[in-house]
Design an enzyme around this catalytic site. Structure first.
Site, mmCIF file in Angstrom:
data_model
loop_
_atom_site.group_PDB
_atom_site.id
_atom_site.type_symbol
_atom_site.label_atom_id
_atom_site.label_comp_id
_atom_site.label_asym_id
_atom_site.label_seq_id
_atom_site.Cartn_x
_atom_site.Cartn_y
_atom_site.Cartn_z
ATOM 1 N N MET A 269 57.409 68.662 -9.711
ATOM 2 C CA MET A 269 58.279 68.822 -10.882
ATOM 3 C C MET A 269 58.110 70.222 -11.474
ATOM 4 S SD MET A 269 58.614 65.129 -12.645
ATOM 5 C CE MET A 269 57.110 65.156 -13.589
ATOM 6 N N LEU B 177 53.971 74.952 -11.807
ATOM 7 C CA LEU B 177 52.973 74.802 -10.740
ATOM 8 C C LEU B 177 51.589 75.298 -11.147
ATOM 9 C CD1 LEU B 177 55.162 75.965 -7.706
ATOM 10 C CD2 LEU B 177 54.809 73.644 -8.595
ATOM 11 N N GLU C 23 47.164 75.080 -9.507
ATOM 12 C CA GLU C 23 46.397 75.062 -8.249
ATOM 13 C C GLU C 23 46.470 73.710 -7.532
ATOM 14 O OE1 GLU C 23 44.699 77.010 -6.044
ATOM 15 O OE2 GLU C 23 45.680 78.650 -7.108
ATOM 16 N N HIS D 14 49.147 71.737 -7.253
ATOM 17 C CA HIS D 14 50.365 71.817 -6.428
ATOM 18 C C HIS D 14 50.140 72.785 -5.259
ATOM 19 C CE1 HIS D 14 52.167 71.047 -10.577
ATOM 20 N NE2 HIS D 14 52.607 70.018 -9.879
ATOM 21 N N ASP E 54 47.680 61.528 -8.534
ATOM 22 C CA ASP E 54 48.567 60.408 -8.837
ATOM 23 C C ASP E 54 48.366 59.356 -7.750
ATOM 24 O OD1 ASP E 54 50.391 61.562 -11.121
ATOM 25 O OD2 ASP E 54 50.116 63.155 -9.649
ATOM 26 N N VAL F 149 42.487 68.542 -7.431
ATOM 27 C CA VAL F 149 41.956 69.847 -7.814
ATOM 28 C C VAL F 149 41.634 69.800 -9.308
ATOM 29 C CG1 VAL F 149 42.419 72.318 -7.975
ATOM 30 C CG2 VAL F 149 43.308 71.002 -6.041
ATOM 31 N N SER G 299 50.275 69.541 -15.160
ATOM 32 C CA SER G 299 51.238 70.343 -15.942
ATOM 33 C C SER G 299 51.155 69.945 -17.405
ATOM 34 C CB SER G 299 52.657 70.131 -15.426
ATOM 35 O OG SER G 299 52.707 70.383 -14.042
HETATM 36 P P1 AMP Z 1 54.050 66.722 -10.329
HETATM 37 O O1 AMP Z 1 54.656 68.082 -10.387
HETATM 38 O O2 AMP Z 1 53.153 66.398 -11.468
HETATM 39 O O3 AMP Z 1 55.067 65.649 -10.023
HETATM 40 O O4 AMP Z 1 53.077 66.737 -9.076
HETATM 41 C C1 AMP Z 1 53.549 67.057 -7.797
HETATM 42 C C2 AMP Z 1 52.489 66.719 -6.787
HETATM 43 O O5 AMP Z 1 51.312 67.471 -7.052
HETATM 44 C C3 AMP Z 1 52.098 65.234 -6.825
HETATM 45 O O6 AMP Z 1 51.943 64.756 -5.501
HETATM 46 C C4 AMP Z 1 50.789 65.280 -7.564
HETATM 47 O O7 AMP Z 1 49.917 64.205 -7.226
HETATM 48 C C5 AMP Z 1 50.203 66.595 -7.099
HETATM 49 N N1 AMP Z 1 49.194 67.050 -8.046
HETATM 50 C C6 AMP Z 1 49.343 67.199 -9.385
HETATM 51 N N2 AMP Z 1 48.170 67.583 -9.934
HETATM 52 C C7 AMP Z 1 47.264 67.659 -8.934
HETATM 53 C C8 AMP Z 1 45.880 67.991 -8.866
HETATM 54 N N3 AMP Z 1 45.167 68.316 -9.947
HETATM 55 N N4 AMP Z 1 45.279 67.965 -7.658
HETATM 56 C C9 AMP Z 1 45.976 67.624 -6.551
HETATM 57 N N5 AMP Z 1 47.281 67.303 -6.545
HETATM 58 C C10 AMP Z 1 47.926 67.329 -7.721
#
Ligand code: AMP
Length: 290
Positions: A30, A33, A35, A37, A150, A176, A186
């Site tokens: 989404m 971005l 680390e 992502h 998630d 991470v 985010s």
């Molecule tokens: P989002 O933009 O929040 O929908 O996240 C996009 C992808 O990045 C999803 O698969 C999340 O699980 C992954 N993600 C978000 N935060 C982290 C993190 N801290 N460590 C690893 N993956 C992450």
């Protein structure tokens, strides 16, 4: 890196990639971005000959009282970051491209979608699985990358891929964290200074349970009690849920006899944060991965 805004053009690019025999990796996000992502992008870059990232703040996965409007958006910066990691295509459609007038289909993974996050955020996972299925159809990747941050989402997407015989392999990457343990998100941008300090309580409570497990605790009740008491000691934290569940069924378990997840959702002020720890019994003992 090519920036693509329309479904038709993305599909054309995807068809071309397949015709050329490329191994395509998709990283759905989404945006805004960080680390976390980028770790997914790096994993995709390592394995795939073509990497597509998507940025779409998906209205269907936000409840009416949630933060869709104020969710951070930073397309210019995101674009530079993805470019620097040698992403080939960035798919960033406007909402009307994904959900044109008359759109009326949704996909739900029953059962798994109703627990934990689903209980607090009704309809959330239907929004997630609907958009992820659309993205997989549009981009046609061999591999799609998700974060264990998630964990329930990753579990549900895997189930959908299995149930619907999707071609893409779902790859789940580690969480991470900041150096003080806070999982990157985010939504961390919403935290004020004192809230940011308080937010470390999520990972601290999980680490505390991990210490008990390392000392031999195998029953979940005392572990959940420890997590709850750590969270309760933080005045800015209000717990939504804190549970230890079977990693497959997401149902609560009593003992750590098979792979499990300790999962948390906690409000820090008005910001809702989630975190989890994977717990895996192995031959030599139980391994916890924060
Ligand atoms: P989002 O933009 O929040 O929908 O996240 C996009 C992808 O990045 C999803 O698969 C999340 O699980 C992954 N993600 C978000 N935060 C982290 C993190 N801290 N460590 C690893 N993956 C992450």
């Amino acid at each position: 890196m090519e920036l693509i805004h329309t479904v038709d053009w993305m599909k054309q690019v995807a068809r071309q990639a397949r015709a050329e025999g490329a191994i395509v990796g998709l990283v759905p996000t989404m945006g805004a971005l960080h680390e976390g992502h980028l770790s997914l992008v790096r994993a995709a870059r390592e394995r795939c000959s073509r990497v597509t990232a998507s940025i779409f703040v998906n209205p269907k996965q936000f409840g009416p009282k949630e933060d869709f409007q104020r969710y951070p958006r930073a397309l210019e910066r995101d674009r530079d970051l993805l470019e620097s990691l040698r992403v080939d295509h960035l798919f960033a459609p406007p909402p009307e491209e994904m959900y044109p007038r008359g759109f009326s289909t949704s996909v739900t993974v029953e059962g798994l979608s109703e627990r934990l996050e689903g209980r607090s955020r009704p309809g959330h996972f239907t929004g997630v699985t609907t958009v992820v299925l659309k993205l997989l159809e549009i981009v046609q990747p061999s591999f799609a990358y998700f974060g264990r941050k998630d964990a329930q989402q990753a579990r549900i997407v895997r189930q959908m891929a299995r149930d619907l015989n999707l071609d893409a392999e779902i790859v789940v990457c580690p969480i991470v964290r900041e150096s003080d343990g806070l999982a990157l998100s985010s939504r961390n941008a919403y935290l004020g200074e004192s809230e940011r300090r308080a937010a470390t309580v999520l990972s601290r409570s999980l680490a505390s349970a991990r210490r008990m497990i390392e000392h031999g605790e195998r029953k979940t009740v005392p572990l959940v009690e420890r997590i709850a008491s750590e969270l309760a000691a933080e005045p800015l934290a209000a717990v939504d849920y804190a549970e230890i569940v079977d990693a497959e069924t997401l149902e609560p378990i009593e003992r750590l006899d098979w792979p499990a997840l300790a999962v948390l959702a906690v409000f820090i002020g008005s910001t809702r944060l989630i975190d989890n720890m994977r717990i895996e019994p192995r031959a030599g003992g139980v391994v916890c991965e924060l």
